[in-house]
Design a protein around this motif. Structure first.
Motif, mmCIF file in Angstrom:
data_model
loop_
_atom_site.group_PDB
_atom_site.id
_atom_site.type_symbol
_atom_site.label_atom_id
_atom_site.label_comp_id
_atom_site.label_asym_id
_atom_site.label_seq_id
_atom_site.Cartn_x
_atom_site.Cartn_y
_atom_site.Cartn_z
ATOM 1 N N GLY A 158 0.818 -1.201 0.000
ATOM 2 C CA GLY A 158 0.000 0.000 0.000
ATOM 3 C C GLY A 158 0.855 1.255 0.000
ATOM 4 O O GLY A 158 2.028 1.222 -0.375
ATOM 5 N N PRO A 159 0.304 2.386 0.461
ATOM 6 C CA PRO A 159 1.074 3.634 0.461
ATOM 7 C C PRO A 159 2.180 3.619 1.519
ATOM 8 O O PRO A 159 2.012 3.048 2.598
ATOM 9 C CB PRO A 159 0.034 4.706 0.770
ATOM 10 C CG PRO A 159 -1.105 3.991 1.380
ATOM 11 C CD PRO A 159 -1.065 2.573 0.902
ATOM 12 N N LEU A 160 3.300 4.226 1.198
ATOM 13 C CA LEU A 160 4.448 4.266 2.114
ATOM 14 C C LEU A 160 5.150 5.608 1.953
ATOM 15 O O LEU A 160 5.262 6.126 0.840
ATOM 16 C CB LEU A 160 5.418 3.125 1.780
ATOM 17 C CG LEU A 160 6.661 3.035 2.651
ATOM 18 C CD1 LEU A 160 6.347 2.145 3.856
ATOM 19 C CD2 LEU A 160 7.807 2.443 1.886
ATOM 20 N N ALA A 189 15.380 8.903 1.382
ATOM 21 C CA ALA A 189 14.604 9.838 0.567
ATOM 22 C C ALA A 189 15.535 10.872 -0.072
ATOM 23 O O ALA A 189 15.369 11.224 -1.244
ATOM 24 C CB ALA A 189 13.545 10.525 1.409
ATOM 25 N N HIS A 190 16.512 11.350 0.684
ATOM 26 C CA HIS A 190 17.487 12.295 0.133
ATOM 27 C C HIS A 190 18.214 11.671 -1.053
ATOM 28 O O HIS A 190 18.405 12.307 -2.089
ATOM 29 C CB HIS A 190 18.490 12.713 1.212
ATOM 30 C CG HIS A 190 19.648 13.490 0.676
ATOM 31 N ND1 HIS A 190 19.560 14.817 0.327
ATOM 32 C CD2 HIS A 190 20.925 13.108 0.397
ATOM 33 C CE1 HIS A 190 20.732 15.227 -0.146
ATOM 34 N NE2 HIS A 190 21.570 14.198 -0.121
ATOM 35 N N HIS A 191 18.608 10.405 -0.904
ATOM 36 C CA HIS A 191 19.313 9.704 -1.978
ATOM 37 C C HIS A 191 18.415 9.573 -3.215
ATOM 38 O O HIS A 191 18.857 9.805 -4.344
ATOM 39 C CB HIS A 191 19.762 8.324 -1.491
ATOM 40 C CG HIS A 191 20.622 7.595 -2.454
ATOM 41 N ND1 HIS A 191 21.931 7.931 -2.684
ATOM 42 C CD2 HIS A 191 20.359 6.548 -3.270
ATOM 43 C CE1 HIS A 191 22.440 7.131 -3.595
ATOM 44 N NE2 HIS A 191 21.500 6.277 -3.969
ATOM 45 N N LEU A 192 17.150 9.226 -2.999
ATOM 46 C CA LEU A 192 16.207 9.068 -4.105
ATOM 47 C C LEU A 192 15.959 10.390 -4.815
ATOM 48 O O LEU A 192 15.983 10.462 -6.042
ATOM 49 C CB LEU A 192 14.889 8.499 -3.566
ATOM 50 C CG LEU A 192 13.804 8.181 -4.586
ATOM 51 C CD1 LEU A 192 13.043 6.946 -4.147
ATOM 52 C CD2 LEU A 192 12.860 9.329 -4.769
ATOM 53 N N VAL A 249 6.300 2.096 -6.707
ATOM 54 C CA VAL A 249 6.246 3.159 -7.712
ATOM 55 C C VAL A 249 6.203 4.487 -6.964
ATOM 56 O O VAL A 249 5.465 4.636 -5.990
ATOM 57 C CB VAL A 249 4.999 3.010 -8.609
ATOM 58 C CG1 VAL A 249 4.894 4.167 -9.591
ATOM 59 C CG2 VAL A 249 5.028 1.688 -9.342
ATOM 60 N N ILE A 250 6.994 5.446 -7.417
ATOM 61 C CA ILE A 250 7.003 6.772 -6.807
ATOM 62 C C ILE A 250 5.747 7.502 -7.264
ATOM 63 O O ILE A 250 5.511 7.668 -8.461
ATOM 64 C CB ILE A 250 8.258 7.573 -7.218
ATOM 65 C CG1 ILE A 250 9.522 6.827 -6.822
ATOM 66 C CG2 ILE A 250 8.219 8.965 -6.600
ATOM 67 C CD1 ILE A 250 10.797 7.428 -7.375
ATOM 68 N N GLU A 251 4.931 7.939 -6.300
ATOM 69 C CA GLU A 251 3.702 8.660 -6.630
ATOM 70 C C GLU A 251 3.879 10.168 -6.555
ATOM 71 O O GLU A 251 3.374 10.893 -7.395
ATOM 72 C CB GLU A 251 2.565 8.229 -5.702
ATOM 73 C CG GLU A 251 2.091 6.821 -5.977
ATOM 74 C CD GLU A 251 0.814 6.502 -5.245
ATOM 75 O OE1 GLU A 251 0.587 7.042 -4.141
ATOM 76 O OE2 GLU A 251 0.039 5.695 -5.777
ATOM 77 N N LYS A 252 4.597 10.624 -5.522
ATOM 78 C CA LYS A 252 4.740 12.068 -5.307
ATOM 79 C C LYS A 252 6.067 12.314 -4.602
ATOM 80 O O LYS A 252 6.486 11.534 -3.758
ATOM 81 C CB LYS A 252 3.573 12.560 -4.447
ATOM 82 C CG LYS A 252 3.593 14.013 -4.107
ATOM 83 C CD LYS A 252 2.392 14.340 -3.223
ATOM 84 C CE LYS A 252 2.553 15.682 -2.551
ATOM 85 N NZ LYS A 252 1.500 15.935 -1.574
ATOM 86 N N ILE A 253 6.699 13.419 -4.946
ATOM 87 C CA ILE A 253 7.957 13.793 -4.310
ATOM 88 C C ILE A 253 7.817 15.198 -3.742
ATOM 89 O O ILE A 253 7.381 16.119 -4.435
ATOM 90 C CB ILE A 253 9.134 13.733 -5.310
ATOM 91 C CG1 ILE A 253 9.383 12.285 -5.736
ATOM 92 C CG2 ILE A 253 10.387 14.348 -4.710
ATOM 93 C CD1 ILE A 253 10.460 12.117 -6.760
ATOM 94 N N THR A 303 10.658 14.178 1.286
ATOM 95 C CA THR A 303 10.014 12.875 1.370
ATOM 96 C C THR A 303 9.585 12.393 -0.015
ATOM 97 O O THR A 303 9.435 13.184 -0.944
ATOM 98 C CB THR A 303 8.758 12.903 2.276
ATOM 99 O OG1 THR A 303 7.820 13.827 1.731
ATOM 100 C CG2 THR A 303 9.115 13.279 3.696
ATOM 101 N N ALA A 304 9.400 11.081 -0.094
ATOM 102 C CA ALA A 304 8.885 10.469 -1.317
ATOM 103 C C ALA A 304 7.689 9.605 -0.930
ATOM 104 O O ALA A 304 7.794 8.776 -0.018
ATOM 105 C CB ALA A 304 9.954 9.643 -2.000
ATOM 106 N N HIS A 305 6.581 9.810 -1.596
ATOM 107 C CA HIS A 305 5.373 9.024 -1.364
ATOM 108 C C HIS A 305 5.374 7.887 -2.385
ATOM 109 O O HIS A 305 5.429 8.138 -3.588
ATOM 110 C CB HIS A 305 4.120 9.886 -1.511
ATOM 111 C CG HIS A 305 4.079 11.011 -0.536
ATOM 112 N ND1 HIS A 305 3.425 10.911 0.662
ATOM 113 C CD2 HIS A 305 4.639 12.247 -0.564
ATOM 114 C CE1 HIS A 305 3.560 12.041 1.327
ATOM 115 N NE2 HIS A 305 4.301 12.873 0.598
ATOM 116 N N LEU A 306 5.307 6.655 -1.876
ATOM 117 C CA LEU A 306 5.411 5.477 -2.725
ATOM 118 C C LEU A 306 4.146 4.636 -2.637
ATOM 119 O O LEU A 306 3.434 4.666 -1.631
ATOM 120 C CB LEU A 306 6.598 4.608 -2.292
ATOM 121 C CG LEU A 306 7.948 5.303 -2.095
ATOM 122 C CD1 LEU A 306 8.944 4.345 -1.490
ATOM 123 C CD2 LEU A 306 8.456 5.847 -3.409
#
Length: 149
Positions: free
Chosen positions: A12-14, A21-24, A49-53, A57-60
């Motif tokens: 689910g969402p993560l 996150a900094h590295h991504l 899958v990356i949904e939002k940045i 932070t990165a929303h996956l």
């Protein structure tokens, strides 16, 4: 596929934050829609899958959870004297890439002065996480407290 370390992986969402996150975001410069792989160091991995940045932070969206319940046959435990300079870090790096299960730093009478416990273990854990990301291992080696002999 790019790999990132995440301590808790659930379907689910993560939210990925901190150094990963900094590295991504800033190093790999991945964009929404990119597929990545997550691992927790305890045998669990997942495609995401990356949904939002955002800035930090990165929303996956996590899919395809895979759990390895057993390690490969046998356990490898290495006890090694702490070498001076960056040699011990390089040793831990190579050991993690090769699949060592436990790294036990040893301190003898003639061992060089080394950083105190928490700082050393934090640095070594950062190194082995990077090596597991690179080598594709799903299990992080356990690094024990330095033992005096």
């Amino acid at each position: 596929m790019k790999r990132f370390f995440c301590e808790k992986i659930e379907k689910g969402p993560l939210l990925l934050a901190g150094s990963e996150a900094h590295h991504l975001i800033n190093v790999m410069r991945l964009l929404p829609g990119a597929q990545i792989e997550l691992f927790d160091g305890k045998g669990k991995s997942a495609a995401a899958v990356i949904e939002k940045i955002t800035k930090k932070t990165a929303h996956l969206q996590v899919d395809n959870l895979h759990i390895e319940t057993a390690r490969k046959a046998g356990r490898v435990i290495i006890v090694c004297s702490v070498a001076k300079g960056r040699r011990f870090e390089e040793f831990c790096s190579g050991a993690a890439q090769l699949g060592v299960d436990v790294i036990c730093p040893a301190v003898f009478d003639r061992t060089v002065k080394m950083p105190k416990g928490a700082r050393l273990l934090e640095r070594l854990n950062t190194i082995v996480i990077g090596d597991c990301k690179q080598s594709g291992r799903n299990f992080l080696p356990k690094i024990s407290e330095p033992a005096k002999y």
